[in-house]
Design an enzyme around this catalytic site. Structure first.
Site, PDB file in Angstrom:
ATOM      1  N   HIS A 244      -9.052   6.778  24.603  1.00 32.48           N
ATOM      2  CA  HIS A 244      -9.958   7.276  25.510  1.00 32.48           C
ATOM      3  C   HIS A 244     -11.349   6.190  25.814  1.00 32.48           C
ATOM      4  O   HIS A 244     -11.592   5.828  27.185  1.00 32.48           O
ATOM      5  CB  HIS A 244     -10.936   8.348  24.626  1.00 32.48           C
ATOM      6  CG  HIS A 244      -9.936   9.486  24.190  1.00 32.48           C
ATOM      7  ND1 HIS A 244      -9.798  10.646  25.059  1.00 32.48           N
ATOM      8  CD2 HIS A 244      -9.378   9.586  23.046  1.00 32.48           C
ATOM      9  CE1 HIS A 244      -8.956  11.344  24.150  1.00 32.48           C
ATOM     10  NE2 HIS A 244      -8.790  10.833  23.052  1.00 32.48           N
TER      11      HIS A 244
HETATM   12  O1  RIB Z   1     -13.054  12.511  22.358  1.00 35.95           O
HETATM   13  C1  RIB Z   1     -12.708  10.971  22.384  1.00 35.95           C
HETATM   14  C2  RIB Z   1     -13.854  10.478  21.680  1.00 35.95           C
HETATM   15  O2  RIB Z   1     -14.360  10.981  20.455  1.00 35.95           O
HETATM   16  C3  RIB Z   1     -13.813   8.916  21.572  1.00 35.95           C
HETATM   17  O3  RIB Z   1     -14.929   7.935  21.889  1.00 35.95           O
HETATM   18  C4  RIB Z   1     -13.270   8.847  20.188  1.00 35.95           C
HETATM   19  O4  RIB Z   1     -13.585   7.540  19.588  1.00 35.95           O
HETATM   20  C5  RIB Z   1     -14.019   9.818  19.443  1.00 35.95           C
HETATM   21  O5  RIB Z   1     -15.508   9.121  19.374  1.00 35.95           O
END
Ligand code: RIB
Ligand code: CA
Length: 319
Positions: A244
């Protein structure tokens, strides 16, 4: 090569945050001015210590770290995502302690100083809950207005949730903060689940690091990726792990990796079932002015190649 884009990273490391920080420091297109930390994947104490140790691992003790908020603006029932990232936030990977601590100024004061002190525009890359960013907007809207852009990993337009059926973790953790950020009037690129769920790597993608002479970066990456992969196998039955936060950084490096659409985005924070939902008006039904450029498509193969090749090169450069 053109002048590097100056960025500040607000982060809750966090395994995917850690890889994103590595990508940022391995990218000559970026100049990382500072890191600010927030509670999210794990508590603020861990996210701050992890940020310091990651920078030490990468030979960048020169980059300041400002610790920010441990808990959300309003709610107290948000909880860290230690199932995904481990109790320490890095999947149990132990990094050498850094020779210094976080800056005494704290996250918001550091963000103000860095943004005001730069003779070129600064992009804020937000990889965790938006509590610090909302605090900056509230305390110094004049400084927030000087930001080139906020590129945030969070939310979703058509792919809504990974924490609840309706909400992505970063927005879910502090929906009141997120609502304030989307309403702040600062240009935003929203890198949400619509694209980050496609921005995956497989264990085999990291094989170039699995050598007998693997350096400390390789060992850390493999330890974190292995933990992340085990979590995905146990919970969703796949070995493809969503990177992500690295995609949010990659979008600053190569904006052409994603296709975006301007849209009005607001955040639900009163709903029993929809707390943390990003309501994205892709078809302009409400006729509000757009508040974000929302990423809807991604060149996943090009992203994966960029991330892995640059992290592998970073390891080799530090051996
Ligand atoms: O949903 C994914 C996000 O939530 C990313 O930033 C991961 O590190 C968590 O913080
Ligand atoms: Ca994160």
């Amino acid at each position: 090569m053109s002048t590097p884009t100056r960025i500040v990273i607000d982060t809750d490391p966090g395994i995917d945050d850690a890889l994103a920080i590595m990508l940022a420091l391995a990218s000559p297109e970026l100049e990382v001015l500072a890191l600010t930390t927030v509670g999210g994947n794990t508590g603020l104490g861990n996210t701050t210590e992890n940020a310091l140790r990651l920078l030490h691992l990468l030979g960048r003790d020169d980059i300041l770290v400002g610790a920010g908020a441990d808990v959300p603006l309003v709610r107290r029932d948000s909880r860290p995502d230690e199932a995904t990232h481990g109790a320490d936030g890095l999947g149990g990977v132990r990094l050498e302690p850094a020779p210094r601590g976080a800056d005494a100024r704290g996250a918001v004061e550091m963000l103000v100083d860095v943004i005001e002190g730069s003779d070129r525009p600064v992009t804020l890359v937000a990889l965790g809950p938006l509590t610090n960013v909302a605090a900056l907007v509230a305390a110094r809207p004049d400084v927030a207005a000087r930001l080139e852009r906020i590129v945030l990993m969070g939310g979703g337009a058509r792919v809504l949730g990974n924490m609840t059926p309706a909400a992505e973790f970063n927005i879910w953790f502090d929906p009141e903060a997120a609502a304030r950020v989307f309403a702040a009037g600062v240009p935003i690129t929203m890198v949400g689940l619509d694209v980050t769920h496609q921005a995956t790597t497989a264990p085999g993608d990291w094989d170039a690091l699995r050598t007998d002479d693997a350096g400390p970066v390789a060992r850390a990456v493999l330890g974190m990726v292995d933990h992340y992969t085990r979590f995905y196998l146990e919970t969703v039955g796949t070995e493809l792990t969503a990177q992500h936060d690295s995609l949010a950084v990659a979008v600053v490096v190569r904006p052409d990796l994603v296709t975006t659409r301007p849209a009005y985005v607001d955040v639900e924070y009163t709903g029993a079932l929809t707390r943390g939902m990003t309501v994205v008006d892709l078809d302009d039904v409400a006729k509000h002015s757009p508040t974000a450029d929302v990423a809807l498509e991604v060149d996943a193969a090009a992203f994966g190649e960029l991330l892995v090749s640059r992290v592998v090169e970073l390891d080799r450069s530090l051996r």
